[in-house]
Enzyme design. Structure first.
Site, PDB file in Angstrom:
ATOM      1  N   LYS A  73       1.039  -0.387   0.057  1.00 46.11           N
ATOM      2  CA  LYS A  73       0.029   0.344   0.051  1.00 46.11           C
ATOM      3  C   LYS A  73       0.932   1.153  -0.091  1.00 46.11           C
ATOM      4  CE  LYS A  73      -0.253   0.030   5.066  1.00 46.11           C
ATOM      5  NZ  LYS A  73      -1.048   0.196   6.401  1.00 46.11           N
TER       6      LYS A  73
ATOM      7  N   ARG B 154      -9.758  -0.190  15.230  1.00 52.06           N
ATOM      8  CA  ARG B 154      -9.917  -0.209  14.065  1.00 52.06           C
ATOM      9  C   ARG B 154     -11.237  -0.265  13.005  1.00 52.06           C
ATOM     10  NH1 ARG B 154      -4.208   1.546  11.321  1.00 52.06           N
ATOM     11  NH2 ARG B 154      -4.611  -0.730  10.380  1.00 52.06           N
TER      12      ARG B 154
ATOM     13  N   TYR C  24      17.712  29.601   9.566  1.00 56.04           N
ATOM     14  CA  TYR C  24      16.851  30.046   9.998  1.00 56.04           C
ATOM     15  C   TYR C  24      16.501  29.401  11.483  1.00 56.04           C
ATOM     16  CZ  TYR C  24      15.104  30.426   5.031  1.00 56.04           C
ATOM     17  OH  TYR C  24      15.284  30.815   4.311  1.00 56.04           O
TER      18      TYR C  24
HETATM   19  C1  LIG Z   1      -3.913  -4.449   7.449  1.00 55.50           C
HETATM   20  C2  LIG Z   1      -3.010  -4.284   7.669  1.00 55.50           C
HETATM   21  N1  LIG Z   1      -1.910  -5.643   7.815  1.00 55.50           N
HETATM   22  C3  LIG Z   1      -0.557  -5.556   8.107  1.00 55.50           C
HETATM   23  C4  LIG Z   1      -0.082  -4.486   7.797  1.00 55.50           C
HETATM   24  C5  LIG Z   1       1.634  -4.633   7.589  1.00 55.50           C
HETATM   25  O1  LIG Z   1       2.465  -4.651   8.794  1.00 55.50           O
HETATM   26  P1  LIG Z   1       4.029  -3.911   8.787  1.00 55.50           P
HETATM   27  O2  LIG Z   1       4.241  -2.725   8.265  1.00 55.50           O
HETATM   28  O3  LIG Z   1       3.869  -3.622  10.169  1.00 55.50           O
HETATM   29  O4  LIG Z   1       4.408  -4.917   8.813  1.00 55.50           O
HETATM   30  C6  LIG Z   1      -0.551  -3.509   7.450  1.00 55.50           C
HETATM   31  C7  LIG Z   1       0.133  -1.979   7.916  1.00 55.50           C
HETATM   32  O5  LIG Z   1       0.161  -0.793   8.605  1.00 55.50           O
HETATM   33  C8  LIG Z   1      -1.602  -3.420   8.023  1.00 55.50           C
HETATM   34  O6  LIG Z   1      -3.305  -2.222   8.272  1.00 55.50           O
END
Ligand SMILES: Cc1ncc(COP(=O)(O)O)c(C=O)c1O
Length: 389
Positions: free
Chosen positions: A35, A130, A264
């Site tokens: 993602k 969530r 700055y």
């Molecule tokens: C539902 C879910 N699964 C897995 C992950 C992967 O988590 P990580 O990057 O901590 O391995 C995330 C990331 O936030 C997530 O939201």
């Protein structure tokens, strides 16, 4: 000549980190969580390495389209499911698996016309609060899905809030694990519970008659080379390698006298004569403006591969670094010398992004995702030298 800043994506490191997660959960299949444009690395850039995963997990339909355009035919999971009913048409067209976390998503599925039943991952809220059905509502959600001709296979998924620490009890996950195990115990279907932290720290633990890592683990940040439980563990402790290097160069050198200030707000004052370098990197490149550069504390950097620190405030396009450590062991620094903001120096040294994030009061996820659009990227395939920021 373009501005000398470059983000380099290291395919060998991605391959190595993926394998590292596999070793932690050898009996599980592995989602590469991609993602947010593969945590800022770029889906197309990481794909040649991460195609060794068993599937990709992400959020956006547009990102799923990009993976299919790369000819990825394997599983793609939408971690938050669909955001509106018509997204289901895209799921049917692209053969996407999707999380179902609320009744509304089941209503949309019930009204969806498809010849191809969908594989869904029913999400339980085991304590993160969530997304997901409460333990009390899980069974009836499962029964509703099971009755739908639009649904093919139902898997179960939950997400830990504290797998990276010992908060919420002795090991961070026990309370959620108990909630999941008792609510889901006699429901059939594959399970997916572990993120990077849970995979590295707890994968071997028992879940009913099986293992916590169960059928699918969801590896995100560890694949990109950051320790999910920093600072308790460093990336090297988990044998993870940086998958991104953000590097730039000196564009000026300044000789300061005692009492001179930097940048700055004049937040850094030289206590004695010293040389500083001005680096072509600022907050408009995604480097955190709140990274410290005071007398007491300076965010780490590598100058010519030697560890040094930020001095003064980060500005939009530039930041300043202490040249003392690099010059102590070598010739004077000059414009053009390499400065690594995080990742791997061509001189061999590594600066984990976790350490920069910690200094700036944030986490590696945020820094990696925030590299700005104006920063050019290169891909290191392990063969061609690319450290040319
Ligand atoms: C539902 C879910 N699964 C897995 C992950 C992967 O988590 P990580 O990057 O901590 O391995 C995330 C990331 O936030 C997530 O939201």
């Amino acid at each position: 000549m373009p501005r000398p800043i470059l983000a380099t994506i290291h395919l060998p490191a991605l391959r190595h980190n993926l394998e590292r997660l596999r070793r932690a959960a050898p009996d599980s299949r592995l989602w590469a969580v991609a993602k947010a444009n593969a945590y800022g690395h770029g889906i197309e850039r990481v794909f040649p390495a991460l195609r060794a995963a068993d599937g990709f997990a992400l959020l956006d339909l547009a990102e799923a389209e990009r993976l299919r355009a790369l000819d990825w035919r394997g599983p793609i999971l939408l971690l938050e499911g669909v955001f509106e009913a018509r997204d289901l048409e895209t799921c049917s067209r692209l053969n996407l698996w999707h999380v179902v976390h609320c009744e509304e998503q089941i209503d949309w599925l019930a009204a969806h016309k498809t010849h191809q039943p969908h594989r869904v991952f029913l999400k339980m809220n085991s304590g993160m609060n969530r997304l997901g059905f409460t333990p009390a509502a899980l069974r009836s959600a499962w029964a509703r899905l099971n009755a739908l001709p639009q649904v093919d296979e139902i898997s179960l998924v939950t997400h830990f809030s504290d797998a990276d620490s010992q908060r919420q009890g002795t090991d961070g996950i026990a309370h959620q694990l108990d909630a999941f195990a008792s609510a889901a115990q006699d429901l059939p279907g594959e399970r997916s519970l572990c993120n990077s932290a849970a995979t590295l720290r707890h994968a071997g633990r028992a879940l009913g008659s099986g293992r916590l890592a169960a059928d699918w683990v969801r590896g995100g940040i560890a694949i990109y080379g950051s320790a999910p439980d920093h600072p308790e563990h460093r990336s090297a402790d988990w044998e993870l390698q940086p998958a991104m290097t953000l590097a730039s160069r000196l564009i000026a050198v300044q000789q300061l006298q005692a009492g001179d200030t930097v940048g700055y707000g004049s937040t850094y004052t030289a206590l004695q004569p010293m040389r500083i370098g001005i680096v072509a990197c600022g907050y408009a490149d995604g480097y955190p403006r709140h990274a410290p550069g005071s007398q007491d504390c300076g965010a780490p950097v590598l100058v010519r591969g030697v560890r040094s620190r930020l001095v003064g405030r980060v500005s939009m396009d530039m930041l300043a670094v202490d040249l003392g450590p690099a010059e102590a062991g070598g010739p004077p620094c000059c414009s053009g010398d390499e400065v690594v903001l995080w990742g791997r120096s061509r001189h061999g040294a590594v600066l984990p992004v976790d350490e920069v994030a910690q200094a700036a009061g944030t986490i590696a996820y945020e820094l990696l995702c925030a590299v700005a659009q104006r920063v050019p990227f290169a891909v290191d395939d392990g063969e061609t030298p690319v450290f040319t920021a």
